[in-house]
Write a protein that holds these residues in place. Structure first.
Motif, PDB file in Angstrom:
ATOM      1  N   THR A  17      -6.686  -5.015  -3.082  1.00 33.02           N
ATOM      2  CA  THR A  17      -7.402  -3.890  -2.484  1.00 33.02           C
ATOM      3  C   THR A  17      -7.394  -2.761  -3.490  1.00 33.02           C
ATOM      4  O   THR A  17      -6.391  -2.511  -4.155  1.00 33.02           O
ATOM      5  CB  THR A  17      -6.754  -3.436  -1.153  1.00 33.02           C
ATOM      6  N   SER A  18      -8.539  -2.106  -3.626  1.00 31.75           N
ATOM      7  CA  SER A  18      -8.647  -1.070  -4.643  1.00 31.75           C
ATOM      8  C   SER A  18      -9.709  -0.057  -4.252  1.00 31.75           C
ATOM      9  O   SER A  18     -10.674  -0.395  -3.570  1.00 31.75           O
ATOM     10  CB  SER A  18      -9.031  -1.707  -5.983  1.00 31.75           C
ATOM     11  N   ASP A  23      -2.528  -3.464  -2.992  1.00 36.92           N
ATOM     12  CA  ASP A  23      -3.174  -2.345  -3.658  1.00 36.92           C
ATOM     13  C   ASP A  23      -2.901  -2.471  -5.160  1.00 36.92           C
ATOM     14  O   ASP A  23      -1.808  -2.896  -5.564  1.00 36.92           O
ATOM     15  CB  ASP A  23      -2.601  -1.029  -3.114  1.00 36.92           C
ATOM     16  N   LYS A  50     -11.807  -0.229  -1.177  1.00 31.54           N
ATOM     17  CA  LYS A  50     -11.515   0.732  -0.119  1.00 31.54           C
ATOM     18  C   LYS A  50     -12.563   1.837  -0.163  1.00 31.54           C
ATOM     19  O   LYS A  50     -13.025   2.177  -1.241  1.00 31.54           O
ATOM     20  CB  LYS A  50     -10.129   1.359  -0.337  1.00 31.54           C
ATOM     21  N   GLU A  58       0.864  -1.189   0.000  1.00 30.82           N
ATOM     22  CA  GLU A  58       0.000   0.000   0.000  1.00 30.82           C
ATOM     23  C   GLU A  58       0.894   1.231   0.000  1.00 30.82           C
ATOM     24  O   GLU A  58       1.810   1.326   0.817  1.00 30.82           O
ATOM     25  CB  GLU A  58      -0.900  -0.033   1.240  1.00 30.82           C
ATOM     26  N   SER A 104       5.667  -0.253  -0.751  1.00 31.51           N
ATOM     27  CA  SER A 104       4.939   0.685  -1.606  1.00 31.51           C
ATOM     28  C   SER A 104       5.382   0.645  -3.061  1.00 31.51           C
ATOM     29  O   SER A 104       5.025   1.512  -3.837  1.00 31.51           O
ATOM     30  CB  SER A 104       5.097   2.105  -1.057  1.00 31.51           C
TER      31      SER A 104
END
Length: 138
Positions: free
Chosen positions: A87-88, A62, A108, A17, A42
């Motif tokens: 995750t988006s 992400d 999210k 993320e 990241s």
């Protein structure tokens, strides 16, 4: 946050993320489930490096990390048999390449219960109920 005998106790979960507050929240919530958080990372290259290092029980990824999309390395992660939750900020599966639309995903923002349910459904080994087994005695 106290752990409440989570089934995820001791699981090593990679968090990818690039938004600092979201990464911190994910880390805190996962630790509350009893997980050991790897990362947060990241960059796409860091995700691949951690996955190749091994010893992960799963990953929360992400879609977009500092301008790079995670889709480029998903085939390699899948080949490593890493259990993945995408995750988006987008909940529309049609925005994802067709070959990845069936991967577990969370939109999210997500709440703690939804995150726990998704992690348990994806990361826990498939349990076989003993009462459904027809093994000979002994």
């Amino acid at each position: 946050m106290a752990t409440d005998n989570s089934q995820l106790e001791g699981f090593r979960i990679l968090v990818a993320e690039d938004e600092g507050l979201i990464a911190l929240e994910l880390e805190t919530v996962l630790q509350g489930f009893g997980c050991e958080v790897v990362g947060p990372v990241s960059r796409v290259a860091d995700v691949l490096r951690e996955a190749e290092r091994g010893r992960l029980d799963g990953a929360l990824l992400d879609v977009n990390l500092r301008g790079e999309q995670i889709f480029a390395i998903l085939p390699q992660l899948i080949a490593l048999e890493l259990k993945i939750v995408i995750t988006s900020g987008y909940d529309d599966a049609t925005l994802f390449p067709p070959e990845f639309r069936n991967l577990p995903r969370l939109a999210k923002p997500f709440d703690e219960r939804a995150l726990r349910a998704m992690c348990e459904a994806t990361f826990l080994p498939r349990q076989v109920s003993g009462e459904n087994l027809h093994l000979p005695p002994g």
